[in-house]
Design a protein around this motif. Sequence first.
Motif, PDB file in Angstrom:
ATOM      1  N   LEU A 194       0.832  -1.213   0.000  1.00 18.83           N
ATOM      2  CA  LEU A 194       0.000   0.000   0.000  1.00 18.83           C
ATOM      3  C   LEU A 194       0.867   1.263   0.000  1.00 18.83           C
ATOM      4  O   LEU A 194       0.569   2.233  -0.707  1.00 18.83           O
ATOM      5  CB  LEU A 194      -0.942   0.005   1.214  1.00 18.83           C
ATOM      6  N   TRP A 248      -6.487   3.832  -4.494  1.00 17.20           N
ATOM      7  CA  TRP A 248      -5.794   3.531  -3.237  1.00 17.20           C
ATOM      8  C   TRP A 248      -6.755   3.660  -2.044  1.00 17.20           C
ATOM      9  O   TRP A 248      -6.774   2.818  -1.151  1.00 17.20           O
ATOM     10  CB  TRP A 248      -4.610   4.492  -3.108  1.00 17.20           C
ATOM     11  N   GLN A 282      -8.654   0.068   0.058  1.00 16.82           N
ATOM     12  CA  GLN A 282      -8.564  -0.130   1.509  1.00 16.82           C
ATOM     13  C   GLN A 282      -9.949  -0.128   2.150  1.00 16.82           C
ATOM     14  O   GLN A 282     -10.231  -0.922   3.039  1.00 16.82           O
ATOM     15  CB  GLN A 282      -7.688   0.955   2.126  1.00 16.82           C
TER      16      GLN A 282
END
Length: 884
Positions: free
Chosen positions: A747, A764, A768
Amino acid sequence: MDIASRPAEPDENTQIADAAPPPQAPPVIHREDYLPPAWLVPEITLDFRLGIDETRVTSKLAVRRNPAGNGAVTLRLNGDQITPISLKVDGEHVNDWRLDGPDLLLDLPGAQHLVEVETAVNPAGNSQLMGLYASNGMLCTQCEAEGFRRITFFPDRPDVLSIYRVRMSGDKARFPILLANGNCTAQGENGDGTHWAEWHDPWPKPSYLFALVAGDLVANHATFTTMSGRKVDLNIWVRPGDEGRTRHAMDSLIASMKWDEQAFGREYDLDLFNVVAVADFNMGAMENKGLNVFNTRYVLADPETATDADYDAVEGVIGHEYFHNWSGNRVTCRDWFQLSLKEGFTVLRDQLFSADMGSAAVKRIEDVRVLRSAQFPEDSGPLAHPIRPDSYQEISNFYTATVYNKGAEVIRMMRTMAGPERFREGTDLYFARHDGEAATCEDFVRAIEDGTGLDLGRFRLWYSQAGTPQLSIRLEHGGTRAVLTATQTVPGTPGQPDKQPVPVPLRLALFDRDTGTHSGERLIVLDKASDTFVFDGFAKPPVLSINRGFSAPVAIEFERPAQDLVFLAAHDDDPFARYEAMQNLVVQHLVAAVGGGLSEAERGAGRAAIGAAFAAVLADPALDDLMRGELMILPAESYLAEQLLVADPGAIHAEREALKAWLGRECAAALAALHDRAVGVAYGRDAAARGARKIKTQALNYIAAGDAGEGARRAIAQYHAADNMTDRQGALMVLASLDVPERAEALADFHQRYQGNALVIDKWFSLQAGAFHPHVLEHVRALAGHGDFTMSNPNRARALYMAAAMNPVAFHDAGGEGYRLIGDLIRRLDPINPQTAARFVPSLGRWRRIEPARAVLMRAELERIAAEPALSRDVLEQVTKSLG
Ligand code: B3K
Ligand code: ZN
């Protein structure tokens, strides 16, 4: 200027409010109250003096009394958060106008007049992104549905069509490019650092199709020669530096223009077609005449930063907006209740286009998956409405999966019943008959009826009734005869407790179990509550394949042995039906498992049947990988929940994950071999390479479910070896759900690698927030405080919070933290951007179909929102209906 505050007499534009509404409730607008406009505006001239903090707008309306109107002397000009700076009629300043709420009313004695109004707006302060607003230093507009009234006073309704002339002037350094609808007729410099441009759109259009863009932009330019030999200039405008990512959008535009000529006989009608990409946008894109404005997300794509799904979405949305030029612009809507006239039809057109551009089978499966996961829940919840709604409080709330996707399915059924050639005769007639008009859904149905020869009498119920029809199927066999009994009910929905049966076209085939073949597909139409259909010539009981191609948007209950589904999953020659058999096999098993009704032996037998079918899918050499990838996808948790009257999201998640892990272990060797094979295929945009990428991440997902260590090892290798976003995002998605050290490392790398690229940073955030990770809620809260997070950009807000709202692990957290997260978001976002905030309400509105402990928490969250003192009309309507 005197501003009278006395309430105005109701007229054709004050659509009647319900008697004695509750104090806070916005008025309800009813379809049946439609009246033609009293005044028409055949021509409008707009002059913009552009500035980021203040733009001055002078608008000159040539108004004419409508012979078909009610003869009222009062002209109603809609406004929204604007005030008139000056007002002239026929060149003279006038003072005898009045305000009715946000609208400006003016009594006009003659049959035609020239009305001139000056207004000022603050684009930088416009966080709603409706009307004229600033995005990254550029100015742009969004007027559908009712944004034009935030720019200037106007009869802002789609049945008032005008020829637009636009002049704009502004600082040349800040706004080197000045664009509006139609063609640029003149431009020049003022000698003081400002410049100007004049635009003329020869096609009469409603105000919702007006657009203006000013900013520092560069174009990817190409040309297209239409079927009658006219050359059209095409530009895709983006911010400097982004031009390298516009090729796919341009290819898609050219393909759309060609396809619409061939498939629907529709030719483009201006010499110029501009597309502009903007970073701050409430939805996907907007079909303004000759000047489409797009969310950057549906324009920018290159292999490094866009996934295969992103490429498909660009192609689909570019096509969709282009196709609106005929289905929406040349023939527009009479009023907003007719929204599906343009949206349902245009979605069908973009679906057919994408099917022709790639794999038709996979496209159909994807479209049905969207329908089932987004529209079916809407149709069975508190916000259910027909594809042609009867009433609304805020029209922005009706840009729904029902109006769009079910709307497309309804028109697709007409096409199925007529056949493609006769359907084309119907659409040709529709365009010829209504070109230049503001039409209704009824006009469309009548044209299809007249053009195809179909009788669509009862079929019209699909327009007026909400709810997904539920079919129950039985197949009996005796002698050489198979008898199919089909029964339907349309469930009650808010405001529509009693429903009538609808005509349901069902494509079906009866398979011989021994040969695995059938003697031809048939089409039956179930047009009553119950009917039987007899098929002769079957010595043995055949295997029924029904609703092939998903010929009707219905839910089917058909109890049958698992081996029949295994048979169809292996043999059905209709790719959708093959996928459906696979899905049904899993749905039957998981629904039984979630209900707690499975003995260990039954669980074992269910899994064995699924495992066998799954292994066959992995190994079948006749399948292409794109299709193999589809067949590997387990039914969504939302779709599983839809099968149950009251769902326990925790149990659904646990059972589905357990099955995934079991398949991962059971088929470990085959999945590893598949992953290895896919890793060996080089990047390409062709179907084989795309298919390889699809099964690569699918296989990885199962491998990780079965063995987290092996999954993490393969995922990190895939992540680092990736030379494209599909592989990299796929690997990161798998890692994001694992509790392993490689997760944080990947990440961090991803963020660092793509910082500055807003669309990739959105990924991104989404990855998550969408992860099935035990600490996902903590992650989401931390991400909300990240320096890259902002509430004012809809893409970013959705990237974080829509991903969380759609993630059962986050949203349905047993303690109610997920509901609180989304409730807080709605309350915080509403004052900034009500349209985007309202989109989050339906997830909480599902409470009636969720087990009692969670339902109480969901409802409490809705009540907390409802208690806010100054909610927008958008959120208020959704919350009130959801509490119901
Ligand atoms: N017609 C626009 C949607 C406008 C939504 C306004 N809230 C995009 C489309 O469907 O093509
Ligand atoms: Zn559309």
